[in-house]
Structure formats: C-alpha cells, structure tokens
Motif scaffolding. Structure first.
Motif, PDB file in Angstrom:
ATOM      1  N   ASN A  45       7.375  17.199   6.670  1.00  0.00           N
ATOM      2  CA  ASN A  45       5.963  16.809   6.690  1.00  0.00           C
ATOM      3  C   ASN A  45       5.134  17.584   5.682  1.00  0.00           C
ATOM      4  OD1 ASN A  45       6.256  14.829   8.703  1.00  0.00           O
ATOM      5  ND2 ASN A  45       6.145  16.383  10.302  1.00  0.00           N
ATOM      6  N   ASP A 539      -9.937  10.878   2.870  1.00  0.00           N
ATOM      7  CA  ASP A 539      -9.137  10.029   3.758  1.00  0.00           C
ATOM      8  C   ASP A 539      -9.991   9.156   4.666  1.00  0.00           C
ATOM      9  OD1 ASP A 539     -10.145  11.927   5.468  1.00  0.00           O
ATOM     10  OD2 ASP A 539      -8.205  12.746   6.072  1.00  0.00           O
ATOM     11  N   GLU A 565      -1.660   8.440   1.806  1.00  0.00           N
ATOM     12  CA  GLU A 565      -2.142   8.002   3.113  1.00  0.00           C
ATOM     13  C   GLU A 565      -1.262   6.917   3.719  1.00  0.00           C
ATOM     14  OE1 GLU A 565      -5.039   9.262   4.908  1.00  0.00           O
ATOM     15  OE2 GLU A 565      -4.416  10.802   3.476  1.00  0.00           O
ATOM     16  N   HIS A 566      -0.285   6.411   2.949  1.00  0.00           N
ATOM     17  CA  HIS A 566       0.670   5.395   3.427  1.00  0.00           C
ATOM     18  C   HIS A 566      -0.076   4.159   3.954  1.00  0.00           C
ATOM     19  CE1 HIS A 566       3.451   8.765   3.160  1.00  0.00           C
ATOM     20  NE2 HIS A 566       2.661   9.439   3.959  1.00  0.00           N
ATOM     21  N   ARG A 567      -0.991   3.652   3.134  1.00  0.00           N
ATOM     22  CA  ARG A 567      -1.793   2.525   3.595  1.00  0.00           C
ATOM     23  C   ARG A 567      -2.278   1.685   2.421  1.00  0.00           C
ATOM     24  NH1 ARG A 567      -7.326   5.739   5.576  1.00  0.00           N
ATOM     25  NH2 ARG A 567      -8.122   6.224   3.484  1.00  0.00           N
ATOM     26  N   THR A 569      -5.804  -0.220   1.113  1.00  0.00           N
ATOM     27  CA  THR A 569      -7.255  -0.303   1.303  1.00  0.00           C
ATOM     28  C   THR A 569      -7.777  -1.524   0.562  1.00  0.00           C
ATOM     29  OG1 THR A 569      -7.438   2.102   1.489  1.00  0.00           O
ATOM     30  CG2 THR A 569      -9.452   0.887   1.044  1.00  0.00           C
ATOM     31  N   TRP A 581      -5.231  -0.785   6.238  1.00  0.00           N
ATOM     32  CA  TRP A 581      -4.175  -0.860   7.235  1.00  0.00           C
ATOM     33  C   TRP A 581      -2.939  -0.118   6.746  1.00  0.00           C
ATOM     34  CZ3 TRP A 581      -5.169  -5.109   4.097  1.00  0.00           C
ATOM     35  CH2 TRP A 581      -4.092  -5.667   3.405  1.00  0.00           C
ATOM     36  N   GLY A 582      -2.160   0.310   7.736  1.00  0.00           N
ATOM     37  CA  GLY A 582      -0.926   1.010   7.431  1.00  0.00           C
ATOM     38  C   GLY A 582      -0.963   2.460   7.871  1.00  0.00           C
ATOM     39  N   GLU A 583       0.208   3.000   8.107  1.00  0.00           N
ATOM     40  CA  GLU A 583       0.428   4.394   8.443  1.00  0.00           C
ATOM     41  C   GLU A 583       1.871   4.714   8.098  1.00  0.00           C
ATOM     42  OE1 GLU A 583      -0.116   4.801  12.624  1.00  0.00           O
ATOM     43  OE2 GLU A 583       1.468   3.377  13.129  1.00  0.00           O
ATOM     44  N   GLN A 584       2.233   5.983   8.170  1.00  0.00           N
ATOM     45  CA  GLN A 584       3.600   6.344   7.832  1.00  0.00           C
ATOM     46  C   GLN A 584       4.565   5.856   8.894  1.00  0.00           C
ATOM     47  OE1 GLN A 584       4.185  10.432   6.715  1.00  0.00           O
ATOM     48  NE2 GLN A 584       6.394  10.362   7.044  1.00  0.00           N
ATOM     49  N   GLN A 590       3.923  -0.649   8.468  1.00  0.00           N
ATOM     50  CA  GLN A 590       3.948   0.780   8.201  1.00  0.00           C
ATOM     51  C   GLN A 590       4.571   1.016   6.826  1.00  0.00           C
ATOM     52  OE1 GLN A 590       6.146   2.225  11.652  1.00  0.00           O
ATOM     53  NE2 GLN A 590       4.236   2.824  12.652  1.00  0.00           N
ATOM     54  N   ASP A 609       7.053  -1.042  -0.812  1.00  0.00           N
ATOM     55  CA  ASP A 609       7.111   0.077   0.124  1.00  0.00           C
ATOM     56  C   ASP A 609       8.180   1.032  -0.409  1.00  0.00           C
ATOM     57  OD1 ASP A 609       6.861   1.721   2.295  1.00  0.00           O
ATOM     58  OD2 ASP A 609       7.611   0.278   3.769  1.00  0.00           O
TER      59      ASP A 609
END
Length: 648
Positions: A45, A539, A565-567, A569, A581-584, A590, A609
């Motif tokens: 991380n 963020d 930010e794994h998204r 915009t 939208w999106g997240e890790q 995702q 991705d």
C-alpha cells in the motif's frame, strides 16, 4: 494511507518455461555461498514506490513518487519517519525516480520531473542540488544516481548518457554516452551503481543490457541480450553492486539476476505471480533493487504493485533453480500497454512486452480479438516498445510511435466487411518517419530539437497531431508526414515531461491535453491558442492526483483517468465536475492504475485498467458493461458485475 507488513508464507511454484540448451547457465562459483532470495516480508500500500536504498544503520529508505515522499522503515518494515514536499522549489520533489545513500548517510534523490538531483541529510533537511545549471551539466529526466566520497554519478535518462559531478563543489567532471546501440551508447539508461573501486555499472534499459565504465567514464564492457532465458534481460530497470556481485532488476522477466562484474551469471531469484497482485516472494515488474552493506538483505521495489519486498539469505544456502522468465506465452491479451485507440468497430491496443499491436472487433456485445501484428525488431513494420497509437477512421490509417526505434510508423487497416473473424493480415505497413527527419527544418518551419513522441491523434481533416511531452509542444503533420505546424502546450507554469495524453474534440474545434504533474487538463484550439484549464491537485470532487488518459463524448464531456485514485472523473464541456467512479480493486468498475481511455462509435467508454491487465467498458454515466483481458484478472469483475466475458 496505511502500511501492512505481511509475514513470510510458502512460495507457490510458477514454472514459466525451461532454459534452452544453449542458454546461459549460472556459474558454479565458490563465491556463491551466500545467495539472497529467501522471502522475508513485504511493505504494501505504498504510493508508486520508485526506488529503495539502505542507510548505514540498516534502515530502509523508500521513495514514493505520487505524491512524492521519502519514508524510512526499520528492519522490521515499520515506518519510523518520513519527509518530502511536492513542488519545484529547493528541497521539494515532483516525480522522484531514484535514490542513493552515501557512506556518511547523506541521501541523494533523482527527481526526474524537476530534472535534478536533490541532496538531503538524514533528518530530511535539503542540501545541494545538481544538474540545473545551463550547459553540458543540465539534466533531463534523471532516473538513477550513485555516489562515492568524491563524485555524484547520474543516469541522465532522457539525454541518454551518464554524467559525473564533483560531490563537494558541484562541477561537471565528465559526460559519457549518447543515443544509440553501440558500445557506450544508450537507449533510456535508468539506473547506475558504483563498485568499491569506483567503476560505474549502468542499466541501458531499452537495449536490455548492462554497461560498465571506468572512473573517467570510459567504456569497459557490456553484457546482456534481449531474451527470457537465464542470463538474458528484458527491459531491466534497476541495479546494485556489492563486492563482486552485480544485482539486476530484470523487470519484464519478473526476476533478479546476479552477475560477476564481468557479466558472468552467478544466480537468480524470482517467479512471476500466479494470482493477481500476489506477493510473498513472487515478483511483478521489479523496478529497483537495494542490497545492504553486508550483502545479507535485499529490498526489491515493485512500482507496478505499490510495494517493496524484503529478502534475506537462502535458508538452504543454495541459489534458486533458474527458469525462463517469459510472460509472452500467457496469451495475446496478457499485458496491455497504457494507450488505446478506436476507429469504426475496432479497438487497437499496444502490447509492449511482445512489441506488438492488438486489434479487437467491437461490433458485437463483446470485444473479440481479431489480429495481432508487428513484433520485436528494427525493420519497417516492427517495433521496439510501441507506445502511443492513433487511428484515422476516415482513411483506415493507424499511426504508432515506436519509441525504441525512434520513429513514427503508419499502417493501413483492411476495410470492415461485417464478418467477425481472425484476420492475420489486417494491417499493412505504409511508411515511417524517423524522429531525426521529423525534426529537420524546412523553408516554412524551423528545425525542432530532439523529438520524442508521447501521444498521437488524428482529426477529421486528416491532420495528425503528435504530442512531444519532453519539449512541451504539439507537432502537426499531414498524413504524408509533412510538418504543418508546431506549437507550445505550456499553459501557465511549465510542466516538463508532464503531458501524458490528449483528445481532439472535433465538433467544438478544441484539443484537451492531460498534464499529470500539474494534475490538470489544458484546453487549446487546433492552432495552439490556450482556452482554459480544469482540474487541480487533490482527492476531492473534480480534483486529480495522477491523471493520465482522456476521452471526449459527442456532447463534449471529458472523461479523465486517475492512476493514483484508481477512478474515472467526468467533467462537462466547460470543465465542471459531473461525477467520479471507481476505487482500487478487481471487481466490476474497480481499477488499479487506469491509463488510456477512448469512446467508440457506439458511445461506449473503454478504459485500460493497466494495473489489472485488462480493459473495462462503461456507459457514459459510469454503468459497467464488460471486460476483457488476462483471464485471472477479469474473473472477479465477471462475478461481481454480472457481465459476459469479452472473448480474446
């Protein structure tokens, strides 16, 4: 952000191939009595860890790139302190790429985006700066640094050379190298390490070799050929030297190889991951390696996986058995590059590890793989690391930036006939232009210095726009590669090397350029007149941390990928925030480090991705539609998204 230390677990065996009969075999040397490679623990991380080094105390220094930060971990992998401020001022960092620790504990960081080496003391207080004065000592995108008592030696990456400065006075001592493939020349040198005698060992990444230089920068020897078998290299990126051992991070072979100073393979360790983002000793694009002063500990930095793995001496005292490191046989959709292009009912992606281009048909509900072409080489129609791609739908032309061969290539697709099938000869080579030729002046256009293309797009009028991030400019060409114009992409404060992608909004006569370092999008008209910017670092809603790719809808809305930010915009036509939208993760919707984006003729948004080795597509309101790519990476999205698999 938080860190988690995972204890050692048994390794899973991942046999990716056996060595050929004539491949290089590890030497039976009495020197190899204490081989490294026993997994200890991992630090996860992290935020784009770029490089690692050991302090004289045995503590580990890890440099994060996005946002920039320097972290010190104790021997158990626990964070004890950190420093670093984002910016361009003295003592600030923008995109650090390399680190080295002097014997007295002084920390030297190669800041690629700021084109300099920044020194710090052990407390994080800034010191001297190297490489910012005009003239021969000016650096460009340095990624590696090594120091001894007298010198600071630098892998001056974008200048394709190594340079040495006097450590105390800062004077340039020598410079060695230029772009090329001959002995002493470079194609993207990424790291450098010094032996006890002061010789420099340099990673020549895109030539897949190690080069050795004496104390005055004179070439001594080289080793390494591109390949997957033991002893061969595929896009190496990191190096460390301890005693009579040279440790190389062999990135695309997912392993560490250990050589003698003369290039004799001693041993190796590392296996490619079996399941997505697996660690515990499995390696996935190892970027850098650091070895402790007593050669009993190693830290392997995996930027791609946002982690550092720690290794000790092998418990049995024996080197890990060698295996081939290739991932090329995992399938044509295993490891996509960051860029994607659309034209008609076809999607085109790069596959850098096989030096190929992939084409998918999107006329059905699923994207279906119909062609893979090109391959590694220097002939016309071949590539050495294909990078950016663009498609002219009206003419059926495909344009691809061939970074390793320093040229722009043109192909022509066969017309669509409504039948979905494999078409081996789908693309035919048409012509190419070398970057050096592209840079030459004409009666109407002045000469350009050092062209290096980052992204390629076509407009409806048949003009080809090519982005040169290093020189912060847009070059406009005809389909015949005749230069029509060139204009600056600077908007406000300059951001060298920060532009990653752009999109042409033909309906509104504008071009939107993503600046990853400035965390913004700048909008221009086709003649280079700046209109407005949107986005800011952060963020929150409408903010960006590490934007990369961009797509535009028929209504003028922008979709920007954010790798940190794994998204995704979404902005309206005026740059106002709409949604994100999106997240890790691996599920439907995702991401892990998304890169390129494009909207096809049906209005579907395709996103590379990249960190998950797959492509996902969405409606323009963010509804998940489907996925294709490496099978182990798409299964979680299919389970959670309820979509059908897009067949390769």
């Amino acid at each position: 952000m938080w860190l988690r230390i995972k204890p050692a677990v048994p390794w899973l065996v991942c046999f990716l191939g056996c060595a050929a009969a004539d491949a290089i075999q590890p030497a039976a040397s009495p020197d190899v009595l204490d081989p490294l490679g026993q997994f200890d623990r991992e630090i996860i991380n992290l935020a784009e860890p770029a490089a690692v080094a050991f302090l004289p105390s045995g503590e580990l220094v890890t440099v994060e790139a996005t946002p920039p930060r320097v972290i010190i971990h104790d021997s158990a992998g626990r964070e004890t302190r950190a420093f670093g401020t984002r910016g361009r001022g003295p003592g600030e960092l923008l995109r650090p790429a390399g680190v080295c620790i002097a014997d007295d504990g002084e920390i030297f960081i190669a800041d690629a985006a700021n084109d300099r080496i920044q020194a710090f003391d052990a407390t994080g207080a800034p010191g001297r700066i190297f490489g910012v004065t005009a003239g021969d000592g000016r650096l460009s995108g340095p990624c590696g640094v090594a120091v001894d008592a007298r010198r600071v030696v630098i892998a001056d990456t974008l200048n394709n050379r190594i340079v040495a400065f006097d450590r105390s006075g800062g004077a340039l001592l020598w410079s060695s190298g230029r772009y090329g493939r001959a002995a002493g020349e470079f194609a993207i040198p990424t790291d450098v390490a010094l032996s006890a005698s002061g010789e420099a060992f340099v990673i020549d990444s895109e030539n897949s070799r190690v080069q050795r230089f004496d104390l005055s920068g004179r070439f001594v020897r080289e080793w390494g050929l591109w390949g997957y078998h033991p002893g061969l290299l595929a896009g190496p990126t990191g190096i460390a030297v301890r005693g009579e051992r040279v440790y190389v991070a062999d990135a695309m072979n997912h392993r560490i190889q250990v050589y003698s100073p003369d290039g004799e393979l001693l041993y190796m360790w590392g296996r490619h991951v079996v399941v997505p983002h697996e660690g515990a000793g499995k390696l996935h694009y190892p970027a850098r390696i650091a070895v402790s002063a007593d050669a009993r500990r190693a830290a392997v930095c995996e930027t791609f996986e946002n982690r550092v793995q720690l290794f000790g001496l092998r418990a049995d005292g024996k080197p890990e058995p060698p295996v081939a490191g290739t991932t090329a046989d995992l399938g044509p959709v295993a490891h996509y590059g960051p860029y994607i292009a659309a034209g008609g009912n076809r999607l085109t992606l790069t596959e850098p590890e096989s030096h190929s281009l992939l084409v998918f048909d999107t006329s059905r509900a699923d994207a279906i793989h119909i062609c893979r072409f090109a391959g590694r080489g220097s002939k016309f129609g071949e590539f050495l690391m294909p990078l950016a791609i663009g498609v002219d739908s009206g003419s059926g032309l495909l344009f691809a930036a061939d970074r390793g061969n320093r040229r722009l290539q043109m192909f022509r697709y066969q017309p669509e006939d409504g039948e979905v099938r494999m078409i081996p000869n789908l693309a035919r080579f048409v012509r190419a232009i070398d970057y050096d030729v592209l840079a030459r002046g004409t009666a109407n256009h002045p000469a350009l210095d050092d062209v290096a293309l980052t992204a390629v797009r076509c407009d409806d009028a048949g003009r080809l726009f090519v982005l040169d991030a290093r020189r912060e400019r847009m070059i406009v060409l005809s389909r015949e590669f005749r230069r029509a114009a060139a204009w600056s992409i600077r908007a406000g404060a300059p951001s060298p090397h920060g532009a990653t992608d752009f999109v042409i909004d033909a309906a509104r006569g504008r071009i939107a350029i993503v600046d990853s370092l400035a965390a913004r999008v700048s909008v221009f008209d086709p003649d280079g007149n700046h209109a407005f910017d949107f986005g800011a670092f952060g963020d929150g809603d409408g903010e960006l941390v590490a934007p990369f790719g961009i797509a535009v809808s028929a209504s003028g809305e922008f979709f920007v990928t954010d790798g940190a930010e794994h998204r995704i915009t979404q902005f309206d036509a005026a740059g106002g925030f709409v949604r994100a939208w999106g997240e890790q993760g691996l599920g439907a919707g995702q991401f892990f480090k998304p890169r390129g984006a494009v909207i096809d003729a049906r209005g579907r948004l395709y996103v590379v991705d990249w960190g998950n080795h797959r492509v996902q597509w969405f409606s323009q309101s963010g509804e998940f539609g489907g996925v294709f790519g490496a099978r182990s990476y798409i299964k979680p999205a299919l389970r959670r998204g309820g979509a059908q698999e897009s067949r390769p």
